[in-house]
Design a protein around this motif. Structure first.
Motif, PDB file in Angstrom:
ATOM      1  N   HIS A 594      55.848  64.330  19.668  1.00 26.61           N
ATOM      2  CA  HIS A 594      55.507  65.746  19.489  1.00 26.61           C
ATOM      3  C   HIS A 594      55.212  66.382  20.835  1.00 26.61           C
ATOM      4  O   HIS A 594      54.415  65.874  21.622  1.00 26.61           O
ATOM      5  N   LEU A 595      55.900  67.489  21.102  1.00 26.89           N
ATOM      6  CA  LEU A 595      55.577  68.355  22.231  1.00 26.89           C
ATOM      7  C   LEU A 595      54.918  69.602  21.665  1.00 26.89           C
ATOM      8  O   LEU A 595      55.515  70.310  20.842  1.00 26.89           O
ATOM      9  N   GLY A 596      53.703  69.879  22.082  1.00 25.09           N
ATOM     10  CA  GLY A 596      52.975  71.020  21.545  1.00 25.09           C
ATOM     11  C   GLY A 596      53.443  72.344  22.116  1.00 25.09           C
ATOM     12  O   GLY A 596      54.388  72.426  22.907  1.00 25.09           O
ATOM     13  N   GLU A 597      52.745  73.396  21.733  1.00 22.23           N
ATOM     14  CA  GLU A 597      53.068  74.726  22.217  1.00 22.23           C
ATOM     15  C   GLU A 597      52.786  74.827  23.711  1.00 22.23           C
ATOM     16  O   GLU A 597      51.979  74.089  24.266  1.00 22.23           O
ATOM     17  N   ALA A 598      53.456  75.793  24.345  1.00 25.72           N
ATOM     18  CA  ALA A 598      53.227  76.061  25.761  1.00 25.72           C
ATOM     19  C   ALA A 598      53.472  77.535  26.018  1.00 25.72           C
ATOM     20  O   ALA A 598      54.388  78.135  25.433  1.00 25.72           O
ATOM     21  N   PRO A 599      52.676  78.161  26.878  1.00 25.43           N
ATOM     22  CA  PRO A 599      52.960  79.547  27.253  1.00 25.43           C
ATOM     23  C   PRO A 599      54.248  79.612  28.054  1.00 25.43           C
ATOM     24  O   PRO A 599      54.540  78.718  28.859  1.00 25.43           O
ATOM     25  N   LEU A 600      55.019  80.663  27.856  1.00 29.67           N
ATOM     26  CA  LEU A 600      56.239  80.850  28.632  1.00 29.67           C
ATOM     27  C   LEU A 600      56.092  81.939  29.685  1.00 29.67           C
ATOM     28  O   LEU A 600      56.946  82.064  30.569  1.00 29.67           O
ATOM     29  N   ILE A 601      55.033  82.753  29.555  1.00 29.30           N
ATOM     30  CA  ILE A 601      54.694  83.719  30.597  1.00 29.30           C
ATOM     31  C   ILE A 601      53.193  83.652  30.832  1.00 29.30           C
ATOM     32  O   ILE A 601      52.445  83.094  30.020  1.00 29.30           O
ATOM     33  N   GLU A 602      52.743  84.224  31.926  1.00 30.33           N
ATOM     34  CA  GLU A 602      51.382  83.993  32.392  1.00 30.33           C
ATOM     35  C   GLU A 602      50.309  84.579  31.492  1.00 30.33           C
ATOM     36  O   GLU A 602      49.176  84.087  31.494  1.00 30.33           O
ATOM     37  N   ASP A 603      50.612  85.635  30.729  1.00 32.89           N
ATOM     38  CA  ASP A 603      49.574  86.189  29.849  1.00 32.89           C
ATOM     39  C   ASP A 603      49.522  85.491  28.491  1.00 32.89           C
ATOM     40  O   ASP A 603      48.703  85.834  27.639  1.00 32.89           O
ATOM     41  N   GLY A 604      50.388  84.500  28.275  1.00 34.66           N
ATOM     42  CA  GLY A 604      50.354  83.717  27.047  1.00 34.66           C
ATOM     43  C   GLY A 604      50.879  84.428  25.824  1.00 34.66           C
ATOM     44  O   GLY A 604      50.795  83.890  24.712  1.00 34.66           O
ATOM     45  N   SER A 605      51.465  85.609  25.985  1.00 32.87           N
ATOM     46  CA  SER A 605      51.928  86.373  24.814  1.00 32.87           C
ATOM     47  C   SER A 605      53.224  85.817  24.232  1.00 32.87           C
ATOM     48  O   SER A 605      53.573  86.130  23.089  1.00 32.87           O
ATOM     49  N   VAL A 606      53.945  85.007  24.991  1.00 30.36           N
ATOM     50  CA  VAL A 606      55.149  84.348  24.492  1.00 30.36           C
ATOM     51  C   VAL A 606      54.948  82.849  24.664  1.00 30.36           C
ATOM     52  O   VAL A 606      54.601  82.382  25.758  1.00 30.36           O
ATOM     53  N   GLU A 607      55.148  82.095  23.593  1.00 29.37           N
ATOM     54  CA  GLU A 607      54.933  80.655  23.621  1.00 29.37           C
ATOM     55  C   GLU A 607      56.118  79.916  23.014  1.00 29.37           C
ATOM     56  O   GLU A 607      56.883  80.485  22.221  1.00 29.37           O
ATOM     57  N   THR A 608      56.237  78.651  23.384  1.00 28.81           N
ATOM     58  CA  THR A 608      57.158  77.782  22.671  1.00 28.81           C
ATOM     59  C   THR A 608      56.572  77.458  21.301  1.00 28.81           C
ATOM     60  O   THR A 608      55.372  77.615  21.063  1.00 28.81           O
ATOM     61  N   ASN A 609      57.416  76.987  20.408  1.00 29.19           N
ATOM     62  CA  ASN A 609      56.971  76.668  19.056  1.00 29.19           C
ATOM     63  C   ASN A 609      56.524  75.221  18.900  1.00 29.19           C
ATOM     64  O   ASN A 609      56.032  74.839  17.840  1.00 29.19           O
ATOM     65  N   GLY A 610      56.687  74.418  19.932  1.00 25.16           N
ATOM     66  CA  GLY A 610      56.412  72.996  19.782  1.00 25.16           C
ATOM     67  C   GLY A 610      57.580  72.306  19.087  1.00 25.16           C
ATOM     68  O   GLY A 610      58.457  72.947  18.490  1.00 25.16           O
ATOM     69  N   SER A 611      57.604  70.998  19.153  1.00 23.22           N
ATOM     70  CA  SER A 611      58.724  70.253  18.565  1.00 23.22           C
ATOM     71  C   SER A 611      58.266  68.882  18.099  1.00 23.22           C
ATOM     72  O   SER A 611      57.316  68.306  18.632  1.00 23.22           O
ATOM     73  N   TRP A 612      58.988  68.364  17.098  1.00 20.97           N
ATOM     74  CA  TRP A 612      58.794  67.006  16.586  1.00 20.97           C
ATOM     75  C   TRP A 612      60.156  66.331  16.518  1.00 20.97           C
ATOM     76  O   TRP A 612      61.160  66.956  16.163  1.00 20.97           O
ATOM     77  N   VAL A 613      60.192  65.057  16.853  1.00 18.43           N
ATOM     78  CA  VAL A 613      61.425  64.301  16.701  1.00 18.43           C
ATOM     79  C   VAL A 613      61.072  62.860  16.338  1.00 18.43           C
ATOM     80  O   VAL A 613      60.068  62.317  16.811  1.00 18.43           O
ATOM     81  N   VAL A 614      61.886  62.270  15.467  1.00 19.62           N
ATOM     82  CA  VAL A 614      61.689  60.889  15.023  1.00 19.62           C
ATOM     83  C   VAL A 614      62.973  60.114  15.289  1.00 19.62           C
ATOM     84  O   VAL A 614      64.066  60.559  14.914  1.00 19.62           O
ATOM     85  N   ASN A 615      62.861  58.968  15.961  1.00 15.06           N
ATOM     86  CA  ASN A 615      63.978  58.070  16.196  1.00 15.06           C
ATOM     87  C   ASN A 615      63.683  56.722  15.559  1.00 15.06           C
ATOM     88  O   ASN A 615      62.517  56.309  15.455  1.00 15.06           O
ATOM     89  N   GLY A 616      64.717  56.025  15.140  1.00 14.62           N
ATOM     90  CA  GLY A 616      64.514  54.715  14.532  1.00 14.62           C
ATOM     91  C   GLY A 616      65.697  53.806  14.751  1.00 14.62           C
ATOM     92  O   GLY A 616      66.819  54.264  15.023  1.00 14.62           O
ATOM     93  N   GLY A 617      65.433  52.506  14.644  1.00 15.73           N
ATOM     94  CA  GLY A 617      66.510  51.542  14.818  1.00 15.73           C
ATOM     95  C   GLY A 617      66.264  50.276  14.029  1.00 15.73           C
ATOM     96  O   GLY A 617      65.116  49.889  13.780  1.00 15.73           O
ATOM     97  N   LEU A 618      67.355  49.635  13.602  1.00 15.72           N
ATOM     98  CA  LEU A 618      67.314  48.346  12.920  1.00 15.72           C
ATOM     99  C   LEU A 618      68.283  47.399  13.602  1.00 15.72           C
ATOM    100  O   LEU A 618      69.379  47.801  14.009  1.00 15.72           O
ATOM    101  N   GLY A 619      67.864  46.137  13.716  1.00 20.18           N
ATOM    102  CA  GLY A 619      68.732  45.149  14.327  1.00 20.18           C
ATOM    103  C   GLY A 619      68.673  43.824  13.592  1.00 20.18           C
ATOM    104  O   GLY A 619      67.702  43.532  12.890  1.00 20.18           O
ATOM    105  N   TYR A 620      69.728  43.051  13.755  1.00 21.65           N
ATOM    106  CA  TYR A 620      69.743  41.712  13.163  1.00 21.65           C
ATOM    107  C   TYR A 620      70.519  40.797  14.093  1.00 21.65           C
ATOM    108  O   TYR A 620      71.627  41.125  14.542  1.00 21.65           O
ATOM    109  N   ARG A 621      69.902  39.645  14.391  1.00 25.08           N
ATOM    110  CA  ARG A 621      70.548  38.677  15.265  1.00 25.08           C
ATOM    111  C   ARG A 621      70.656  37.331  14.568  1.00 25.08           C
ATOM    112  O   ARG A 621      69.690  36.843  13.973  1.00 25.08           O
ATOM    113  N   ARG A 622      71.846  36.765  14.651  1.00 23.72           N
ATOM    114  CA  ARG A 622      72.073  35.412  14.171  1.00 23.72           C
ATOM    115  C   ARG A 622      72.914  34.698  15.206  1.00 23.72           C
ATOM    116  O   ARG A 622      74.046  35.112  15.503  1.00 23.72           O
TER     117      ARG A 622
END
Length: 679
Positions: A594-622
């Motif tokens: 998760h990346l949280g919100e961040a101001p995009l200009i110095e007065d904080g009136s415009v911000e990023t919305n934040g983001s979430w991402v999920v990654n996953g993996g499965l493996g099998y070795r023989r």
């Protein structure tokens, strides 16, 4: 592109046939010992709660969308992308939008990777040359408390180490959505008492974008390790070349109006190509080690962030060019004495020279140069020496006192002589840390230190703005930072550890990304105050979990208590993951970021919305065969990878342009499958 893919497939197919024939008698069952670097105990060793080591299965089991995400092995570190895959990642740590490496230093086997006075941005940190399968460990430090690290390390640093010897040879093929193909061959061979290690890594990728990325990455590595003079030496050669098309950040208004798709583009001619050829040597003796390196590097990068704002006829596309030879050497060591209390002395020195044959900025149309904004040749030399004394004041209390001295000399040969010249600066950075092992399994830390980052030396010789012709004020090359930190570490045996840290970091001048220039520029002094918590738990012999959470308040210092926000300064980050490896050959990994919100200009009136991402993996070795399936952006998030706020102009818009959020979307859900032969 088709012929390249066919050639790649033919090469990989030939390797498969030869190596499968050689290894057809591999055992069916492989007993595998799982080793997590995060489990390494640090009490009595670490100088702060913000340092440690990650490696081995921490790195092997986690899926990687891009190789630059290896820096996310540092707890709380996040790597994203706002352009083509071949470009350096965008990095975030402790309330810093580090752009491409402004205050985060990386070394690989002792060789510094950040590039000074770079054509795209100061401290440019491109890790695409790494071969992930060769990375054994990453040792990280946060804050300016360690005398061993200097330039660009105010927020943190990481030192990657390649394996001296691979326990198993590897032949792997990876296939994925959007034309992703990767082939890897790696292994080690004993030659008497010496070891020869080599690897080849070939990747092609079209990407999900409306314009095919046409990424082609070719990497090779060859190292020879041998005994010499009572020490162990390693000589290594690295080869990396990459070309790609780029879909840069796009204006939000163009997507909302339906003018372009979310995966679309404004300028179809953005691209890049780069290479890095390196030769290094290191000798590790019992009490000291010495090393040297030489790197041949080149980058051409075509970008367009403002479209038709500055030039409504030809457009604002530009090329950034960097061509250099980087060379250097280092020596460091340690020894113990006992003047009444056990004491360890650590010391070191390094020398680095960047001969930048061409660093330029050019106006372009369809990648053809139409004007020269700046074209320079730069020579930059740095010398440093450091020392550190660690004293065991009592059986449970340690004190570490260090100092670092750096000197920079430079000469700029500018196309406009008034903007050229020479100069030198020096800086002394004292450090102090203490560690109190106040109870079994517990250690408390107090740290203070000064650090620095360097500015582009062209800014120190600048007298006239090359675009506007207006007078320009030169900047200092060495910019000081001051950090303080209090921390707590808890280790409940080898299966669990946690840290809690409160930190403050002040920079005399902030390097900030400027969207309409496509680079970084010095800004006012800043202050960051925050807290960070990390944890690792090996719940069973097969399953391990880890997490990190950081919250930061970042402001310009000129108005304390109500100071201006720092654009791009992420307020919160959260990372959690689980890895599993069972004796029956099954492995699994999942990670949420998760990346949280961040101001995009110095007065904080415009911000990023934040983001979430999920990654996953499965493996099998023989036996010698391993099968793996990785899913990136598992929940198919539509969040932004990165975003900025600035003025641009599209066709038909007013001549003064429109201020808007410009963003680069996360790549949609993508699946990659691989088959590997190990023996």
């Amino acid at each position: 592109m088709l012929s390249t893919t066919r050639a790649w497939t033919a090469r990989c197919g030939l390797l498969w046939l030869v190596l499968v024939a050689v290894c057809a008698d591999a055992d069916d069952i492989v007993e595998e010992l799982v080793v997590y670097g995060r489990a390494q105990q640090q009490i009595g060793v670490a100088h702060s709660a913000s340092e440690g080591m990650v490696g081995y299965d921490d790195l092997r089991l986690s899926p990687l969308l891009r190789v630059g995400e290896l820096v996310e092995s540092v707890p709380g570190m996040v790597a994203t992308q706002h352009s083509g895959t071949g470009k350096a990642n965008q990095y975030f740590l402790r309330g810093f939008n580090l752009d491409h490496g402004t205050d985060f230093a990386v070394a690989v086997d002792g060789v510094p990777i950040n590039l000074r006075s770079h054509g795209h941005g100061q401290g440019y940190l491109d890790l695409n040359f790494l071969i992930a399968d060769l990375v054994e460990t990453s040792v990280y430090r946060k804050g300016p408390y360690a005398a061993q690290v200097g330039d660009f390390s105010s927020a943190g640093s990481v030192a990657f180490s390649y394996y001296d010897r691979l326990d198993e040879a590897l032949l792997q093929g990876v296939m994925g959505a959007d034309g992703y193909r990767r082939g890897v061959a790696a292994g080690s061979r004993d030659v008497g008492d010496a070891v020869l290690t080599g690897a080849i890594d070939v990747t092609v990728y079209d990407g999900p974008w409306q314009i095919d990325e046409d990424l082609e990455q070719n990497k090779a590595y060859l190292a020879y390790a041998f005994d010499v003079g009572g020490g162990r030496a390693r000589v290594a050669a690295q080869f990396y070349e990459s070309t790609w098309n780029a879909t840069d950040q796009i204006p939000r208004r163009a997507v909302r109006s339906g003018q372009i798709d979310r995966l679309g583009f404004i300028d179809p001619d953005l691209a890049g190509d780069t290479h890095r050829y390196a030769l290094s040597a290191e000798v590790d003796f019992a009490r000291f080690d010495v090393g040297a390196y030489v790197v041949d590097y080149e980058l051409s990068l075509f970008s367009n962030f403002t479209y038709l704002l500055d030039d409504p006829v030809d457009g604002d596309e530009f090329e950034q060019r960097d061509r250099r030879t980087q060379s250097g050497a280092w020596v460091d060591g340690e020894f113990a004495i006992d003047p009444g209390r056990p004491t360890v002395i650590r010391w070191g020195a390094d020398l680095r020279y960047d001969d930048v044959n061409e660093v330029g900025l050019y106006g372009t149309v369809a990648q053809n140069r139409i004007r020269t904004a700046r074209e320079d040749r730069v020579a930059e030399l740095s010398m440093s020496a450091w020392g550190e004394t660690e004293v065991a004041i009592t059986d449970r209390l340690r004190a570490i006192l260090g100092v670092r001295a750096d000197r920079y000399d430079w000469h700029v040969n500018a196309v406009e002589p008034i903007n050229g010249g020479s100069g030198r600066e020096a800086l002394v950075s004292p450090k102090f840390s203490s560690a109190w092992h106040f109870a079994d399994g517990w250690e408390a830390y107090l740290s203070w230190g000064k650090g620095f980052h360097s500015n582009d030396v062209r800014g120190a010789t600048l007298r006239v703005d090359p675009v506007s012709g207006d007078p320009a004020d030169p900047v200092d090359v060495l910019v000081e930072s001051v950090g303080e930190e209090i921390g707590l570490r808890w280790e409940a045996g080898p299966s669990f550890n946690a840290t809690l840290v409160g930190f403050r970091l002040r920079l005399d001048s902030e390097l900030l990304y400027v969207g309409d220039a496509g680079t970084t520029e010095p800004n006012d002094s800043t202050e960051r105050v925050g807290a960070e918590a990390t944890a690792f738990w090996q719940a069973t012999t097969a399953i391990a979990l880890h997490a990190a959470y950081t919250v930061t308040d970042a402001r310009f210092e000129e108005d304390q208590g109500g100071g201006k926000d720092i654009p791009g300064a992420i307020e919160r980050t959260f990372v959690a993951g689980v890895n599993g490896a069972w004796s029956n050959g099954l492995s699994a990994s999942a990670r949420i970021r998760h990346l949280g919100e961040a101001p995009l200009i110095e007065d904080g009136s415009v911000e990023t919305n934040g983001s979430w991402v999920v990654n996953g993996g499965l493996g099998y070795r023989r036996g010698g065969l391993e099968y793996r399936l990785d899913v990136f952006n598992l929940l198919d998030s539509n969040d932004d990878d990165v975003s900025y706020f600035y003025t641009s102009r599209l066709e038909g818009e007013p001549s003064e342009g429109v201020a808007d959020v410009h963003f680069h979307p996360m790549e949609p859900r993508t699946v990659r499958a691989s088959v590997a032969l190990r023996w």
